[in-house]
Motif scaffolding. Structure first.
Motif, PDB file in Angstrom:
ATOM      1  N   LEU A  11       0.834  -1.199   0.000  1.00  0.00           N
ATOM      2  CA  LEU A  11       0.000   0.000   0.000  1.00  0.00           C
ATOM      3  C   LEU A  11       0.871   1.253   0.000  1.00  0.00           C
ATOM      4  O   LEU A  11       1.802   1.366   0.806  1.00  0.00           O
ATOM      5  N   VAL A  12       0.549   2.194  -0.887  1.00  0.00           N
ATOM      6  CA  VAL A  12       1.272   3.458  -0.950  1.00  0.00           C
ATOM      7  C   VAL A  12       0.271   4.601  -0.851  1.00  0.00           C
ATOM      8  O   VAL A  12      -0.658   4.695  -1.661  1.00  0.00           O
ATOM      9  N   THR A  13       0.445   5.449   0.148  1.00  0.00           N
ATOM     10  CA  THR A  13      -0.378   6.647   0.298  1.00  0.00           C
ATOM     11  C   THR A  13       0.540   7.850   0.499  1.00  0.00           C
ATOM     12  O   THR A  13       1.743   7.693   0.726  1.00  0.00           O
ATOM     13  N   VAL A  14      -0.043   9.049   0.419  1.00  0.00           N
ATOM     14  CA  VAL A  14       0.725  10.278   0.589  1.00  0.00           C
ATOM     15  C   VAL A  14       0.188  11.066   1.781  1.00  0.00           C
ATOM     16  O   VAL A  14      -0.863  10.739   2.339  1.00  0.00           O
ATOM     17  N   HIS A  15       0.910  12.098   2.156  1.00  0.00           N
ATOM     18  CA  HIS A  15       0.464  13.030   3.190  1.00  0.00           C
ATOM     19  C   HIS A  15      -0.374  14.098   2.493  1.00  0.00           C
ATOM     20  O   HIS A  15       0.161  15.016   1.886  1.00  0.00           O
ATOM     21  N   GLN A  16      -1.688  13.964   2.562  1.00  0.00           N
ATOM     22  CA  GLN A  16      -2.586  14.808   1.778  1.00  0.00           C
ATOM     23  C   GLN A  16      -2.713  16.205   2.376  1.00  0.00           C
ATOM     24  O   GLN A  16      -2.893  16.366   3.580  1.00  0.00           O
ATOM     25  N   VAL A  17      -2.637  17.212   1.481  1.00  0.00           N
ATOM     26  CA  VAL A  17      -2.633  18.606   1.937  1.00  0.00           C
ATOM     27  C   VAL A  17      -3.559  19.504   1.107  1.00  0.00           C
ATOM     28  O   VAL A  17      -3.418  20.713   1.117  1.00  0.00           O
ATOM     29  N   HIS A  18      -4.510  18.914   0.368  1.00  0.00           N
ATOM     30  CA  HIS A  18      -5.458  19.683  -0.454  1.00  0.00           C
ATOM     31  C   HIS A  18      -4.741  20.517  -1.525  1.00  0.00           C
ATOM     32  O   HIS A  18      -5.010  21.699  -1.692  1.00  0.00           O
ATOM     33  N   SER A  19      -3.841  19.849  -2.237  1.00  0.00           N
ATOM     34  CA  SER A  19      -3.015  20.509  -3.256  1.00  0.00           C
ATOM     35  C   SER A  19      -3.254  19.865  -4.616  1.00  0.00           C
ATOM     36  O   SER A  19      -3.933  18.842  -4.714  1.00  0.00           O
ATOM     37  N   VAL A  24       2.425  12.529  -7.286  1.00  0.00           N
ATOM     38  CA  VAL A  24       3.681  11.799  -7.147  1.00  0.00           C
ATOM     39  C   VAL A  24       3.626  10.544  -8.012  1.00  0.00           C
ATOM     40  O   VAL A  24       2.640   9.800  -7.975  1.00  0.00           O
ATOM     41  N   THR A  25       4.664  10.323  -8.796  1.00  0.00           N
ATOM     42  CA  THR A  25       4.792   9.082  -9.567  1.00  0.00           C
ATOM     43  C   THR A  25       5.559   8.084  -8.720  1.00  0.00           C
ATOM     44  O   THR A  25       6.659   8.386  -8.246  1.00  0.00           O
ATOM     45  N   VAL A  26       4.973   6.901  -8.499  1.00  0.00           N
ATOM     46  CA  VAL A  26       5.568   5.936  -7.577  1.00  0.00           C
ATOM     47  C   VAL A  26       5.873   4.622  -8.279  1.00  0.00           C
ATOM     48  O   VAL A  26       5.135   4.190  -9.162  1.00  0.00           O
ATOM     49  N   SER A  27       6.985   4.003  -7.864  1.00  0.00           N
ATOM     50  CA  SER A  27       7.344   2.680  -8.369  1.00  0.00           C
ATOM     51  C   SER A  27       7.672   1.725  -7.236  1.00  0.00           C
ATOM     52  O   SER A  27       7.940   0.543  -7.465  1.00  0.00           O
ATOM     53  N   ALA A  28       7.626   2.246  -5.997  1.00  0.00           N
ATOM     54  CA  ALA A  28       7.908   1.433  -4.806  1.00  0.00           C
ATOM     55  C   ALA A  28       7.386   2.200  -3.598  1.00  0.00           C
ATOM     56  O   ALA A  28       7.186   3.422  -3.665  1.00  0.00           O
ATOM     57  N   PRO A  29       7.166   1.506  -2.484  1.00  0.00           N
ATOM     58  CA  PRO A  29       6.772   2.219  -1.265  1.00  0.00           C
ATOM     59  C   PRO A  29       7.826   3.247  -0.876  1.00  0.00           C
ATOM     60  O   PRO A  29       9.019   3.068  -1.142  1.00  0.00           O
ATOM     61  N   PHE A  30       7.404   4.323  -0.252  1.00  0.00           N
ATOM     62  CA  PHE A  30       8.343   5.359   0.167  1.00  0.00           C
ATOM     63  C   PHE A  30       9.211   4.843   1.312  1.00  0.00           C
ATOM     64  O   PHE A  30       8.698   4.271   2.273  1.00  0.00           O
ATOM     65  N   GLY A  51      10.884   6.563   3.512  1.00  0.00           N
ATOM     66  CA  GLY A  51      10.794   7.388   4.717  1.00  0.00           C
ATOM     67  C   GLY A  51       9.443   8.042   4.820  1.00  0.00           C
ATOM     68  O   GLY A  51       8.412   7.405   4.591  1.00  0.00           O
ATOM     69  N   ASP A  52       9.440   9.315   5.181  1.00  0.00           N
ATOM     70  CA  ASP A  52       8.182  10.045   5.318  1.00  0.00           C
ATOM     71  C   ASP A  52       7.458  10.136   3.977  1.00  0.00           C
ATOM     72  O   ASP A  52       8.084  10.287   2.920  1.00  0.00           O
ATOM     73  N   ARG A  53       6.158  10.055   4.039  1.00  0.00           N
ATOM     74  CA  ARG A  53       5.355  10.199   2.833  1.00  0.00           C
ATOM     75  C   ARG A  53       5.429  11.645   2.333  1.00  0.00           C
ATOM     76  O   ARG A  53       5.359  12.578   3.129  1.00  0.00           O
ATOM     77  N   PRO A  54       5.540  11.837   1.031  1.00  0.00           N
ATOM     78  CA  PRO A  54       5.573  13.201   0.493  1.00  0.00           C
ATOM     79  C   PRO A  54       4.217  13.875   0.638  1.00  0.00           C
ATOM     80  O   PRO A  54       3.171  13.217   0.672  1.00  0.00           O
ATOM     81  N   LYS A  55       4.235  15.205   0.700  1.00  0.00           N
ATOM     82  CA  LYS A  55       2.987  15.974   0.738  1.00  0.00           C
ATOM     83  C   LYS A  55       2.470  16.105  -0.689  1.00  0.00           C
ATOM     84  O   LYS A  55       3.107  16.723  -1.540  1.00  0.00           O
ATOM     85  N   ALA A  56       1.335  15.519  -0.944  1.00  0.00           N
ATOM     86  CA  ALA A  56       0.739  15.499  -2.281  1.00  0.00           C
ATOM     87  C   ALA A  56      -0.701  15.026  -2.147  1.00  0.00           C
ATOM     88  O   ALA A  56      -1.135  14.620  -1.067  1.00  0.00           O
ATOM     89  N   ASP A  57      -1.444  15.082  -3.243  1.00  0.00           N
ATOM     90  CA  ASP A  57      -2.840  14.658  -3.209  1.00  0.00           C
ATOM     91  C   ASP A  57      -3.212  13.740  -4.355  1.00  0.00           C
ATOM     92  O   ASP A  57      -4.399  13.505  -4.594  1.00  0.00           O
ATOM     93  N   ALA A  58      -2.215  13.207  -5.026  1.00  0.00           N
ATOM     94  CA  ALA A  58      -2.471  12.233  -6.086  1.00  0.00           C
ATOM     95  C   ALA A  58      -1.231  11.382  -6.299  1.00  0.00           C
ATOM     96  O   ALA A  58      -0.106  11.809  -6.012  1.00  0.00           O
ATOM     97  N   LEU A  59      -1.470  10.166  -6.804  1.00  0.00           N
ATOM     98  CA  LEU A  59      -0.394   9.240  -7.118  1.00  0.00           C
ATOM     99  C   LEU A  59      -0.688   8.588  -8.454  1.00  0.00           C
ATOM    100  O   LEU A  59      -1.856   8.340  -8.796  1.00  0.00           O
ATOM    101  N   VAL A  60       0.358   8.259  -9.192  1.00  0.00           N
ATOM    102  CA  VAL A  60       0.219   7.469 -10.414  1.00  0.00           C
ATOM    103  C   VAL A  60       1.323   6.414 -10.415  1.00  0.00           C
ATOM    104  O   VAL A  60       2.396   6.610  -9.830  1.00  0.00           O
ATOM    105  N   THR A  61       1.040   5.293 -11.087  1.00  0.00           N
ATOM    106  CA  THR A  61       2.037   4.227 -11.170  1.00  0.00           C
ATOM    107  C   THR A  61       1.778   3.347 -12.377  1.00  0.00           C
ATOM    108  O   THR A  61       0.654   3.279 -12.894  1.00  0.00           O
TER     109      THR A  61
END
Length: 254
Positions: free
Chosen positions: A64-72, A76-82, A84-94
């Motif tokens: 499971l991959v989620t982000v730190h959502q901030v209403h932005s 983030v384009t992801v190819s593996a779990p983060f 460290g800390d999750r990036p601040k973002a509101d969408a992911l693609v893979t």
């Protein structure tokens, strides 16, 4: 079985996905059910268990991959779990198999995207700030950068607060109409003077259509009006509760 409910969209048939509500899960009290919100004050152990149950209901064994959502509008384009800390973002693609990308909501609109032919999927958290800021547009652009085609992308808007439940003030409506006068169609007279009912789902669907998406589906499920099935920030605040649960929407590639 856990009793977890994974709502599917016809537009995403053949793609591993699910819009999950609060049914199933181990949380109790005001969080009763499948609360996956790490930002809530729910027991950490319960949230972690609920996240495991959510994954098992959609793509067992996936990461499971989620982000730190901030209403932005950030994606983030992801190819593996983060690591460290999750990036601040509101969408992911893979385009990486074995990952489940997830968006948390509690009235905001979760949007799941897929281009089956290209093998690219996306997930966006579209609250009003992210929606008007273009989070769906940035998600689509990130998918195209991975090889997706706008004409092939299908998008589904999951459970969110409906127009009948979403009263806003005149300043809110003015902000949208100043951005585009055509947005007036998403507002109707509210129950109180100087207030309006806002159609978040309709607005997000229009943004998707304007972006050239091949197919758009709106599930028409109101989080506020169905307390047995969904968490709702606004409903919890109206009830005077000190906190609220969050549900998750997931999509991935086998």
């Amino acid at each position: 079985m856990s009793g977890v409910e994974a709502i599917r969209a016809a537009a995403l048939e053949g793609v591993t996905h699910g819009f999950l509500g609060r049914r199933g899960g181990v949380s109790e009290g005001i969080y009763a059910g499948l609360n996956v919100g790490t930002g809530s004050s729910d027991a950490r152990e319960a949230v972690a268990r609920n996240r495991d149950l959510a994954v098992a209901a959609v793509l067992p064994g996936a990461a499971l991959v989620t982000v730190h959502q901030v209403h932005s509008p950030e994606v983030v384009t992801v190819s593996a779990p983060f690591p460290g800390d999750r990036p601040k973002a509101d969408a992911l693609v893979t385009r990486t198999p074995g990952l489940l990308i997830g968006i948390l909501t509690a009235d905001c609109a979760p949007v799941l995207f897929a281009d089956r032919e290209a093998g690219v999927v996306g997930a966006a958290h579209a609250g009003w700030k992210g929606a008007i800021g273009g989070v769906t547009d940035t998600t689509i652009a990130a998918m195209v950068a991975l090889g997706a085609s706008r004409a092939r992308i299908a998008a589904a808007i999951g459970p969110c607060i409906a127009r009948a439940s979403y009263e806003v003030d005149a300043g809110f409506a003015d902000r949208f109409c100043a951005d585009d006068p055509a947005n007036e169609r998403f507002f109707t007279e509210g129950r109180r003077d100087g207030h309006f009912q806002f159609d978040l789902e309709g607005y997000v669907a229009a943004r998707l259509a304007d972006a050239g998406i091949g197919r758009v589906e709106a599930l028409g499920l109101d989080t506020y009006a169905d307390p047995s099935r969904f968490y709702s920030y606004r409903r919890s605040m109206h009830a005077g509760e000190p906190d609220y649960g969050r549900q998750i929407s997931l999509i991935g590639l086998n």
